[in-house]
Design a protein around this motif. Structure first.
Motif, PDB file in Angstrom:
ATOM      1  N   GLN A   1     -11.768 -12.171   2.879  1.00 60.72           N
ATOM      2  CA  GLN A   1     -12.669 -11.442   3.768  1.00 60.72           C
ATOM      3  C   GLN A   1     -12.556  -9.927   3.609  1.00 60.72           C
ATOM      4  O   GLN A   1     -13.533  -9.212   3.831  1.00 60.72           O
ATOM      5  N   VAL A   2     -11.378  -9.434   3.245  1.00 60.31           N
ATOM      6  CA  VAL A   2     -11.210  -7.977   3.103  1.00 60.31           C
ATOM      7  C   VAL A   2     -11.420  -7.505   1.670  1.00 60.31           C
ATOM      8  O   VAL A   2     -11.568  -6.307   1.427  1.00 60.31           O
ATOM      9  N   ALA A   3     -11.428  -8.430   0.702  1.00 58.63           N
ATOM     10  CA  ALA A   3     -11.581  -8.048  -0.705  1.00 58.63           C
ATOM     11  C   ALA A   3     -13.019  -7.634  -0.998  1.00 58.63           C
ATOM     12  O   ALA A   3     -13.963  -8.156  -0.413  1.00 58.63           O
ATOM     13  N   GLN A   4     -13.178  -6.698  -1.909  1.00 61.76           N
ATOM     14  CA  GLN A   4     -14.513  -6.277  -2.353  1.00 61.76           C
ATOM     15  C   GLN A   4     -15.085  -7.232  -3.394  1.00 61.76           C
ATOM     16  O   GLN A   4     -16.299  -7.383  -3.497  1.00 61.76           O
TER      17      GLN A   4
ATOM     18  N   ILE B   1      -3.131  -7.906   1.944  1.00 60.13           N
ATOM     19  CA  ILE B   1      -4.331  -7.476   2.668  1.00 60.13           C
ATOM     20  C   ILE B   1      -4.445  -5.959   2.747  1.00 60.13           C
ATOM     21  O   ILE B   1      -5.483  -5.370   2.406  1.00 60.13           O
ATOM     22  N   GLU B   2      -3.398  -5.297   3.207  1.00 59.82           N
ATOM     23  CA  GLU B   2      -3.438  -3.843   3.360  1.00 59.82           C
ATOM     24  C   GLU B   2      -3.695  -3.150   2.026  1.00 59.82           C
ATOM     25  O   GLU B   2      -4.461  -2.187   1.947  1.00 59.82           O
TER      26      GLU B   2
ATOM     27  N   GLU C   1      -8.399 -14.986   4.966  1.00 59.16           N
ATOM     28  CA  GLU C   1      -8.285 -13.631   5.512  1.00 59.16           C
ATOM     29  C   GLU C   1      -8.244 -12.585   4.408  1.00 59.16           C
ATOM     30  O   GLU C   1      -8.722 -11.460   4.578  1.00 59.16           O
TER      31      GLU C   1
ATOM     32  N   LEU D   1      -5.305  -4.410  -0.658  1.00 57.91           N
ATOM     33  CA  LEU D   1      -6.683  -4.646  -1.108  1.00 57.91           C
ATOM     34  C   LEU D   1      -7.687  -3.827  -0.302  1.00 57.91           C
ATOM     35  O   LEU D   1      -8.714  -3.394  -0.835  1.00 57.91           O
ATOM     36  N   GLN D   2      -7.393  -3.621   0.978  1.00 57.12           N
ATOM     37  CA  GLN D   2      -8.283  -2.816   1.814  1.00 57.12           C
ATOM     38  C   GLN D   2      -8.269  -1.341   1.423  1.00 57.12           C
ATOM     39  O   GLN D   2      -9.284  -0.657   1.551  1.00 57.12           O
ATOM     40  N   ALA D   3      -7.126  -0.859   0.958  1.00 58.94           N
ATOM     41  CA  ALA D   3      -6.945   0.576   0.752  1.00 58.94           C
ATOM     42  C   ALA D   3      -7.427   1.092  -0.597  1.00 58.94           C
ATOM     43  O   ALA D   3      -7.810   2.265  -0.717  1.00 58.94           O
TER      44      ALA D   3
ATOM     45  N   GLY E   1     -10.517  -3.866  -4.395  1.00 56.40           N
ATOM     46  CA  GLY E   1      -9.575  -4.933  -4.072  1.00 56.40           C
ATOM     47  C   GLY E   1     -10.173  -6.264  -4.465  1.00 56.40           C
ATOM     48  O   GLY E   1     -11.274  -6.611  -4.032  1.00 56.40           O
TER      49      GLY E   1
ATOM     50  N   ARG F   1       0.829  -1.211   0.000  1.00 56.47           N
ATOM     51  CA  ARG F   1       0.000   0.000   0.000  1.00 56.47           C
ATOM     52  C   ARG F   1       0.863   1.261   0.000  1.00 56.47           C
ATOM     53  O   ARG F   1       0.631   2.179  -0.802  1.00 56.47           O
TER      54      ARG F   1
END
Length: 265
Positions: A243-246, A222-223, A240, A225-227, A231, A196
């Motif tokens: 779970q954070v991906a759109q 992860i970071e 994990e 894809l979240q930002a 993602g 990120r």
């Protein structure tokens, strides 16, 4: 939304095999590269990424190497953050005690103490070759050259990797990012960098993270894809990460990134 930048992880994500992008992915990236920037974001060293850049026809774009610790634009160094000798000596001390092999990376240099099945896999997958050299000798040479590591790779058993991960988090967690590639491999980069942060560094004045679409599969994604604005996790991603991906797409071995590009971009 019209995205201005596409960022993709390589291993387990864009690569359909252990080392190469497919003809389908090449055609889809080449189709869209005229209207958006395509930036490869990986834990790999530069020369293990350049051949993929060439296949995709995007050699004019920057490379984010070592999870963001080293950023290049063609041959020009844009950013470099290293793990210092003090911390490398501590890592080596713990690794030696637990009989864990270390790999040391600086720019396009890769050093390992001995040959092994894991090293041979890395050679095949990344199309790069290491220098076989004792770790203490490498660190002594680096001390004279006043350089550090952009990445450290620890190669052990599951039990020894579990142990050293806990020890390093406790003693050096404020200084280092530790990522589990799998049960027996740990990648270490400076704490101040991430995929990120590297993407943010490369944003132009008329670009924002909301205009970035990114693809990934592992903890170090992860970071990122979240930002970003979108993602996307491949089907083979860790839970994990999903779970954070759109959005989700097919497995890397089924050209999930290329199919997503064809359908949505």
């Amino acid at each position: 939304m019209r995205y201005k930048i596409l960022c993709s992880d390589l291993d387990g994500t864009l690569l359909a095999t252990k080392s190469d992008v497919s003809a389908f992915a090449i055609s889809e990236i080449r189709r869209i590269k005229g209207r958006m920037r395509i930036i490869l974001v990986s834990a790999r060293m530069p020369k293990a990424m350049r051949y993929i850049q060439q296949d995709l026809g995007i050699t004019k774009e920057p490379l984010i190497c070592y999870n963001g610790a080293y950023i290049l634009h063609q041959t020009r160094e844009l950013a470099s953050v290293e793990i210092g000798l003090e911390h490398l000596l501590k890592i080596d001390e713990l690794a030696y005690t637990l009989k864990i092999d270390m790999g040391l990376y600086h720019k396009d240099e890769w050093y390992v103490p001995k040959n092994s099945e894991r090293v041979q896999k890395e050679i095949r997958y990344t199309k790069s070759a290491p220098v076989f050299k004792n770790i203490q000798a490498t660190l002594s040479d680096w001390s004279r050259r006043d350089i550090g590591a952009h990445k450290v790779m620890l190669m052990g058993t599951k039990d020894s990797s579990d142990t050293i991960f806990t020890q390093l988090e406790a003693s050096l967690g404020d200084h280092l990012h530790l990522y589990r590639s799998n049960d027996t491999l740990i990648e270490i980069v400076p704490r101040s960098v991430s995929k990120r942060s590297a993407i943010e560094f490369l944003l132009r004045s008329d670009e924002s993270l909301s205009e970035v679409i990114a693809f990934g599969d592992n903890y170090n994604d992860i970071e990122m894809l979240q930002a970003v604005g979108c993602g996307v996790a491949v089907e083979n991603a860790r839970e994990e990460v999903k779970q954070v991906a759109q959005r989700l797409t097919a497995r890397n071995t089924e050209d999930g990134v290329a199919h997503f590009i064809k359908t949505h971009l």
